[in-house]
Design a protein around this motif. Structure first.
Motif, PDB file in Angstrom:
ATOM      1  N   LEU A 128      40.879  34.617  25.466  1.00 34.74           N
ATOM      2  CA  LEU A 128      40.273  33.620  26.347  1.00 34.74           C
ATOM      3  C   LEU A 128      40.711  33.746  27.807  1.00 34.74           C
ATOM      4  N   PRO A 129      42.029  33.861  28.121  1.00 32.07           N
ATOM      5  CA  PRO A 129      42.430  33.967  29.542  1.00 32.07           C
ATOM      6  C   PRO A 129      41.827  35.178  30.247  1.00 32.07           C
ATOM      7  N   MET A 130      41.788  36.334  29.576  1.00 32.28           N
ATOM      8  CA  MET A 130      41.234  37.524  30.209  1.00 32.28           C
ATOM      9  C   MET A 130      39.728  37.377  30.439  1.00 32.28           C
ATOM     10  N   GLN A 131      39.048  36.724  29.498  1.00 31.62           N
ATOM     11  CA  GLN A 131      37.623  36.466  29.700  1.00 31.62           C
ATOM     12  C   GLN A 131      37.411  35.540  30.894  1.00 31.62           C
ATOM     13  N   MET A 132      38.268  34.523  31.006  1.00 34.12           N
ATOM     14  CA  MET A 132      38.182  33.587  32.132  1.00 34.12           C
ATOM     15  C   MET A 132      38.392  34.314  33.459  1.00 34.12           C
ATOM     16  N   ILE A 133      39.432  35.145  33.530  1.00 35.93           N
ATOM     17  CA  ILE A 133      39.759  35.856  34.771  1.00 35.93           C
ATOM     18  C   ILE A 133      38.626  36.798  35.164  1.00 35.93           C
ATOM     19  N   SER A 134      38.118  37.559  34.187  1.00 37.52           N
ATOM     20  CA  SER A 134      37.043  38.512  34.461  1.00 37.52           C
ATOM     21  C   SER A 134      35.788  37.800  34.959  1.00 37.52           C
ATOM     22  N   ALA A 135      35.420  36.697  34.293  1.00 43.34           N
ATOM     23  CA  ALA A 135      34.225  35.951  34.694  1.00 43.34           C
ATOM     24  C   ALA A 135      34.417  35.291  36.056  1.00 43.34           C
ATOM     25  N   ALA A 136      35.635  34.792  36.318  1.00 39.33           N
ATOM     26  CA  ALA A 136      35.909  34.143  37.607  1.00 39.33           C
ATOM     27  C   ALA A 136      35.800  35.144  38.753  1.00 39.33           C
ATOM     28  N   ILE A 137      36.317  36.347  38.557  1.00 44.20           N
ATOM     29  CA  ILE A 137      36.239  37.384  39.600  1.00 44.20           C
ATOM     30  C   ILE A 137      34.776  37.715  39.907  1.00 44.20           C
ATOM     31  N   SER A 138      33.982  37.856  38.859  1.00 44.18           N
ATOM     32  CA  SER A 138      32.557  38.159  39.057  1.00 44.18           C
ATOM     33  C   SER A 138      31.843  37.022  39.784  1.00 44.18           C
ATOM     34  N   ALA A 139      32.151  35.782  39.389  1.00 45.03           N
ATOM     35  CA  ALA A 139      31.495  34.625  40.003  1.00 45.03           C
ATOM     36  C   ALA A 139      31.869  34.490  41.474  1.00 45.03           C
ATOM     37  N   VAL A 140      33.162  34.586  41.768  1.00 43.50           N
ATOM     38  CA  VAL A 140      33.628  34.470  43.151  1.00 43.50           C
ATOM     39  C   VAL A 140      33.029  35.581  44.013  1.00 43.50           C
ATOM     40  N   GLY A 141      33.039  36.800  43.478  1.00 48.69           N
ATOM     41  CA  GLY A 141      32.491  37.926  44.234  1.00 48.69           C
ATOM     42  C   GLY A 141      31.006  37.752  44.542  1.00 48.69           C
ATOM     43  N   SER A 142      30.245  37.335  43.555  1.00 56.06           N
ATOM     44  CA  SER A 142      28.793  37.178  43.741  1.00 56.06           C
ATOM     45  C   SER A 142      28.471  36.093  44.758  1.00 56.06           C
ATOM     46  N   VAL A 143      29.097  34.919  44.608  1.00 57.82           N
ATOM     47  CA  VAL A 143      28.820  33.812  45.526  1.00 57.82           C
ATOM     48  C   VAL A 143      29.270  34.164  46.943  1.00 57.82           C
ATOM     49  N   THR A 144      30.424  34.793  47.076  1.00 57.43           N
ATOM     50  CA  THR A 144      30.953  35.163  48.396  1.00 57.43           C
ATOM     51  C   THR A 144      30.045  36.166  49.096  1.00 57.43           C
ATOM     52  N   ILE A 145      29.563  37.149  48.355  1.00 58.75           N
ATOM     53  CA  ILE A 145      28.675  38.155  48.954  1.00 58.75           C
ATOM     54  C   ILE A 145      27.389  37.508  49.453  1.00 58.75           C
ATOM     55  N   VAL A 146      26.828  36.609  48.669  1.00 54.99           N
ATOM     56  CA  VAL A 146      25.591  35.930  49.076  1.00 54.99           C
ATOM     57  C   VAL A 146      25.804  35.154  50.369  1.00 54.99           C
ATOM     58  N   PHE A 147      26.898  34.392  50.453  1.00 55.97           N
ATOM     59  CA  PHE A 147      27.148  33.592  51.649  1.00 55.97           C
ATOM     60  C   PHE A 147      27.518  34.465  52.844  1.00 55.97           C
ATOM     61  N   ALA A 148      28.206  35.570  52.601  1.00 51.01           N
ATOM     62  CA  ALA A 148      28.536  36.483  53.702  1.00 51.01           C
ATOM     63  C   ALA A 148      27.270  37.085  54.302  1.00 51.01           C
ATOM     64  N   ILE A 149      26.305  37.424  53.444  1.00 51.85           N
ATOM     65  CA  ILE A 149      25.028  37.954  53.932  1.00 51.85           C
ATOM     66  C   ILE A 149      24.286  36.899  54.757  1.00 51.85           C
ATOM     67  N   ILE A 150      24.276  35.657  54.255  1.00 55.14           N
ATOM     68  CA  ILE A 150      23.633  34.570  54.999  1.00 55.14           C
ATOM     69  C   ILE A 150      24.305  34.382  56.356  1.00 55.14           C
ATOM     70  N   GLN A 151      25.636  34.400  56.386  1.00 54.05           N
ATOM     71  CA  GLN A 151      26.386  34.212  57.623  1.00 54.05           C
ATOM     72  C   GLN A 151      26.068  35.314  58.642  1.00 54.05           C
ATOM     73  N   TYR A 152      25.897  36.532  58.141  1.00 52.20           N
ATOM     74  CA  TYR A 152      25.703  37.676  59.048  1.00 52.20           C
ATOM     75  C   TYR A 152      24.271  37.742  59.589  1.00 52.20           C
TER      76      TYR A 152
END
Length: 338
Positions: A128-152
């Motif tokens: 469970l913890p490794m699944q949480m960490i892996s999913a969290a990294i993917s979620a943070v990365g995806s949302v951050t990239i989208v907002f960075a593109i909007i900002q730029y």
């Protein structure tokens, strides 16, 4: 007059690092009071008469300082950023929603796997913890990239329109909550974890709730509950336990107690207590083999435990009742006080 300045400073402070919060809010209070004093003095001189400070003056000064999020961002801003202060609040809100949805989905999937398969309980929890960490990294990365593109790429006026604070007014400020209205996140997280653990154990592994003792070289375990009788009550317990998990998740979102939230919590507590009392009133809920096994052993302390088993169970139920009554009375008292 409402304490608009305190509300404003509290709203700004909530968006500042704790280490800097006190110093910055003191400085900001001084600036606001100076600006207010200057305004009232100039109005007094212009009218040539005594002029008292009005609520409209305070609101006007606060509006001139700007939304709390933007003021806090000015103290934190380094001049260059991947996601600017105009988008940061929206970014954090969406990131919280996405992470919460991902965590809830993984927990539900794990719970279903535990309840519906014969997979090893410990092995599934280790994953469970490794699944949480892996999913969290993917979620943070995806949302951050989208907002960075909007900002730029987005125009400045379009970004301002996306900012939830763009149409801010001082009258939107929430009152500063008193201490008993603040919900402590650590307590909520602990309640969620223990409730989920209880759901897993009582549904999948009720036999591990047992009395353990050594008889020679062998370890004997005798389940405390009659499994067949316990299963009759589990659907009702699950309803209130899952409801409690959802309620605690909502507490994390709003961060403070409201009267409606307190009464919902009272309903969940009383419902859970009613199920426990029904279980306690059923003589078949306790495994009859517990007392029989203990009395057949040569270990004297366990024999004494068997003699007081029924009394201990009643004391345990009494503690649950008193604790629940105390929590219910506390919520009612604070609701009336508010």
């Amino acid at each position: 007059m409402k304490n608009w300045i305190d509300r404003y400073l509290y709203a700004v402070g909530q968006k500042l690092p704790k280490a800097q919060r006190e110093d910055i809010t003191k400085e900001l209070r001084s600036l606001i009071l100076d600006a207010l004093d200057e305004k009232t003095t100039s109005d007094r001189l212009a009218k040539g008469e005594a002029y008292e400070e009005k609520e409209e003056d305070v609101l006007s000064i606060l509006e001139s300082f700007g939304p709390p999020a933007e003021v806090a961002a000015k103290y934190k801003s380094s001049g260059r950023y991947l996601i600017g202060p105009e988008l940061y609040d929206l970014y954090r809100l969406l990131l919280t929603i996405v992470l919460g949805a991902v965590a809830l989905g993984i927990c539900i999937a794990t719970l279903v796997s535990i309840l519906s398969t014969q997979g090893h309980f410990i092995e599934l929890l280790y994953k469970l913890p490794m699944q949480m960490i892996s999913a969290a990294i993917s979620a943070v990365g995806s949302v951050t990239i989208v907002f960075a593109i909007i900002q730029y790429f987005a125009k400045e006026e379009d970004i301002k329109d996306m900012n939830p604070n763009s149409k801010w007014s001082p009258k939107d400020l929430e009152p500063v909550p008193v201490s008993y209205e603040v919900i402590k996140a650590s307590e909520v997280y602990a309640a969620i974890c223990f409730t989920i653990l209880g759901i897993i154990i009582f549904n999948r592994f009720p036999h591990i709730i047992a009395i353990y003792y050594n008889q020679g070289a062998q370890t004997i375990s005798v389940p405390i509950f009659s499994i067949d009788t316990l299963r009759l009550y589990m659907p009702y317990l699950n309803i209130f336990w899952i409801g409690n998990v959802l309620l605690n998740a909502y507490k994390l979102r709003i961060g403070k107690w409201t009267n409606a939230l307190r009464f919902i919590q009272i309903g969940v507590d009383i419902g859970s207590l009613a199920i426990f009392l029904m279980m306690a009133g059923n003589p078949g809920i306790l495994n009859p083999a517990v007392k029989e096994s203990i009395m057949n052993t040569d270990f004297a302390p366990l024999q004494r435990l068997g003699d007081i088993g029924t009394t201990s169970f009643k004391i345990f139920i009494a503690i649950i009742v008193l604790t629940t009554v105390f929590e219910v009375c506390k919520h009612i008292y604070y609701s009336i006080k508010k």
